[in-house]
Design a protein around this motif. Structure first.
Motif, mmCIF file in Angstrom:
data_model
loop_
_atom_site.group_PDB
_atom_site.id
_atom_site.type_symbol
_atom_site.label_atom_id
_atom_site.label_comp_id
_atom_site.label_asym_id
_atom_site.label_seq_id
_atom_site.Cartn_x
_atom_site.Cartn_y
_atom_site.Cartn_z
ATOM 1 N N LEU A 1 50.703 40.377 37.263
ATOM 2 C CA LEU A 1 51.063 41.816 36.428
ATOM 3 C C LEU A 1 52.630 42.279 37.099
ATOM 4 C CD1 LEU A 1 48.292 43.099 35.011
ATOM 5 C CD2 LEU A 1 49.925 42.192 34.054
ATOM 6 N N LYS A 2 51.939 41.925 38.295
ATOM 7 C CA LYS A 2 53.157 42.946 39.922
ATOM 8 C C LYS A 2 54.325 42.081 39.751
ATOM 9 C CE LYS A 2 52.684 45.449 42.278
ATOM 10 N NZ LYS A 2 53.416 47.361 42.686
ATOM 11 N N LEU A 3 54.226 40.623 39.801
ATOM 12 C CA LEU A 3 55.303 39.360 39.712
ATOM 13 C C LEU A 3 56.570 40.432 39.121
ATOM 14 C CD1 LEU A 3 53.364 35.971 39.484
ATOM 15 C CD2 LEU A 3 54.726 37.190 41.063
ATOM 16 N N ASP A 4 55.802 40.867 37.544
ATOM 17 C CA ASP A 4 57.540 41.243 37.140
ATOM 18 C C ASP A 4 57.220 42.717 36.518
ATOM 19 O OD1 ASP A 4 59.066 38.948 35.902
ATOM 20 O OD2 ASP A 4 57.185 38.101 34.526
ATOM 21 N N ARG A 5 56.013 43.415 37.810
ATOM 22 C CA ARG A 5 56.363 44.967 37.469
ATOM 23 C C ARG A 5 56.137 45.061 39.020
ATOM 24 N NH1 ARG A 5 54.442 41.660 34.375
ATOM 25 N NH2 ARG A 5 54.123 41.992 31.780
ATOM 26 N N PRO A 6 56.977 44.805 39.954
ATOM 27 C CA PRO A 6 57.001 45.263 41.418
ATOM 28 C C PRO A 6 57.074 46.354 40.806
ATOM 29 C CG PRO A 6 59.376 44.570 40.405
ATOM 30 C CD PRO A 6 58.214 44.582 39.517
ATOM 31 N N GLN A 7 57.765 47.682 40.519
ATOM 32 C CA GLN A 7 57.818 49.262 40.257
ATOM 33 C C GLN A 7 56.613 49.801 40.627
ATOM 34 O OE1 GLN A 7 58.945 47.576 37.718
ATOM 35 N NE2 GLN A 7 57.561 48.629 36.293
ATOM 36 N N ALA A 8 54.874 49.154 39.786
ATOM 37 C CA ALA A 8 53.528 49.543 39.071
ATOM 38 C C ALA A 8 53.216 49.952 40.084
ATOM 39 C CB ALA A 8 53.279 49.031 37.858
ATOM 40 N N THR A 9 53.098 51.903 40.588
ATOM 41 C CA THR A 9 51.458 52.183 41.365
ATOM 42 C C THR A 9 50.466 52.157 40.560
ATOM 43 O OG1 THR A 9 52.939 53.686 42.191
ATOM 44 C CG2 THR A 9 50.508 53.717 41.948
ATOM 45 N N CYS A 10 49.454 51.145 40.791
ATOM 46 C CA CYS A 10 48.363 50.000 40.726
ATOM 47 C C CYS A 10 46.865 50.682 41.045
ATOM 48 C CB CYS A 10 48.221 49.098 40.579
ATOM 49 S SG CYS A 10 49.857 47.825 39.837
ATOM 50 N N PHE A 11 46.379 50.507 40.643
ATOM 51 C CA PHE A 11 44.936 51.006 41.414
ATOM 52 C C PHE A 11 43.342 49.403 40.703
ATOM 53 C CE2 PHE A 11 46.897 55.217 41.223
ATOM 54 C CZ PHE A 11 46.252 55.239 42.270
ATOM 55 N N ALA A 12 42.970 49.041 42.059
ATOM 56 C CA ALA A 12 42.368 47.807 41.567
ATOM 57 C C ALA A 12 40.760 47.897 41.591
ATOM 58 C CB ALA A 12 42.261 46.781 42.375
ATOM 59 N N LEU A 13 40.026 48.767 40.636
ATOM 60 C CA LEU A 13 38.534 49.079 41.180
ATOM 61 C C LEU A 13 37.192 47.138 40.761
ATOM 62 C CD1 LEU A 13 40.005 51.341 40.863
ATOM 63 C CD2 LEU A 13 37.892 52.097 38.531
ATOM 64 N N ASP A 14 36.219 47.544 41.717
ATOM 65 C CA ASP A 14 35.272 46.628 41.782
ATOM 66 C C ASP A 14 34.260 47.136 42.475
ATOM 67 O OD1 ASP A 14 36.033 43.106 41.048
ATOM 68 O OD2 ASP A 14 34.219 43.800 41.874
ATOM 69 N N PHE A 15 32.718 46.179 42.064
ATOM 70 C CA PHE A 15 32.089 47.174 42.906
ATOM 71 C C PHE A 15 31.199 45.542 43.648
ATOM 72 C CE2 PHE A 15 29.569 44.832 40.264
ATOM 73 C CZ PHE A 15 28.305 44.282 40.755
ATOM 74 N N SER A 16 32.061 44.541 43.747
ATOM 75 C CA SER A 16 31.586 43.493 44.479
ATOM 76 C C SER A 16 31.723 43.714 46.108
ATOM 77 C CB SER A 16 32.018 42.524 43.575
ATOM 78 O OG SER A 16 31.265 40.983 44.547
ATOM 79 N N PRO A 17 31.088 43.151 47.400
ATOM 80 C CA PRO A 17 31.731 43.772 48.121
ATOM 81 C C PRO A 17 32.258 42.596 49.165
ATOM 82 C CG PRO A 17 29.401 44.325 48.489
ATOM 83 C CD PRO A 17 30.049 43.430 47.221
ATOM 84 N N THR A 18 32.027 40.997 48.653
ATOM 85 C CA THR A 18 32.621 39.968 48.723
ATOM 86 C C THR A 18 33.714 40.349 47.215
ATOM 87 O OG1 THR A 18 31.262 39.021 48.626
ATOM 88 C CG2 THR A 18 33.021 37.686 48.146
ATOM 89 N N MET A 19 34.615 40.738 46.409
ATOM 90 C CA MET A 19 35.817 40.782 45.556
ATOM 91 C C MET A 19 36.431 42.144 46.503
ATOM 92 S SD MET A 19 35.493 38.174 43.348
ATOM 93 C CE MET A 19 34.614 37.123 42.318
#
Length: 208
Positions: A56-74
């Motif tokens: 998504l960021k490739l064509d939307r470099p201006q975007a502020t993003c939040f990434a959620l996960d709960f797996s420690p490895t991920m």
């Protein structure tokens, strides 16, 4: 319901297989087409190693993003992926709990994550997603869904290189129509399954 995603071995095995899943890139390509390139804020639910958000960021470099996960490895993998991108914040969060208040988003996306929570939680999570979208905001869920018959389920498992008996015990699969109807009931418009191959489906809705 056993959930193996806190296991490093389970998470790493998934990452190893991710690029070999048939047709996955087709579904991702359709998702990318739906998210406007002008979006300013993106929330990625179950980011894994950040694969979808990176695309998504490739064509939307201006975007502020939040990434959620709960797996420690991920989480470790995602933080490595976005180490050089100050516009991406990686947050530890278990979907069994209400989404954190991170402000409004123009797009909320998810990739093969929401099927790990109970059906009741899926429904309430969709409501929380709706509440966090801006007007005209889009929700795209590239998801693992239930097959209508055991034979089709076996066919899907074989196609991705698994035996039925080896299925992830944390999978809580639900059919497409039930989920689309939930999105409509919540208030999403232009709700549809935009792409599907066996048990992989892209569910999309817009907040009016």
């Amino acid at each position: 319901m056993a959930n193996q995603w806190t296991s490093a071995a389970h998470a790493l095995d998934y990452l190893r297989r991710a690029d070999t899943i048939p047709h996955r890139t087709e579904g991702e390509a359709v998702l990318l087409e739906q998210v406007p390139k002008t979006v300013q804020r993106i929330l990625d639910l179950g980011t894994g190693n950040g694969r979808l958000l990176s695309l998504l960021k490739l064509d939307r470099p201006q975007a502020t993003c939040f990434a959620l996960d709960f797996s420690p490895t991920m989480l470790q993998a995602a933080r490595k992926t976005f180490a050089q991108d100050p516009q991406v914040t990686v947050i530890e969060h278990n979907f069994e709990q209400p989404l954190p208040d991170l402000g409004p988003f123009d797009a909320i996306v998810s990739s093969f994550a929401i099927h790990h929570v109970s059906h009741d939680r899926k429904r309430t999570l969709y409501q929380e997603i709706y509440d966090r979208l801006t007007p005209n905001g889009i929700f795209c869920n590239l998801e693992h869904v239930a097959s209508p018959t055991p034979r089709l389920h076996e066919r899907f498992m074989t196609a991705i290189g698994y035996r039925v008996e080896d299925e992830d015990p944390s999978n809580q699969l639900l059919d497409v129509e039930t989920q689309l109807n939930w999105l409509r009931q919540i208030g999403f418009i232009d709700v549809d399954c935009y792409w599907k191959w066996l048990e992989m489906a892209l569910l999309v809705g817009i907040k009016p």
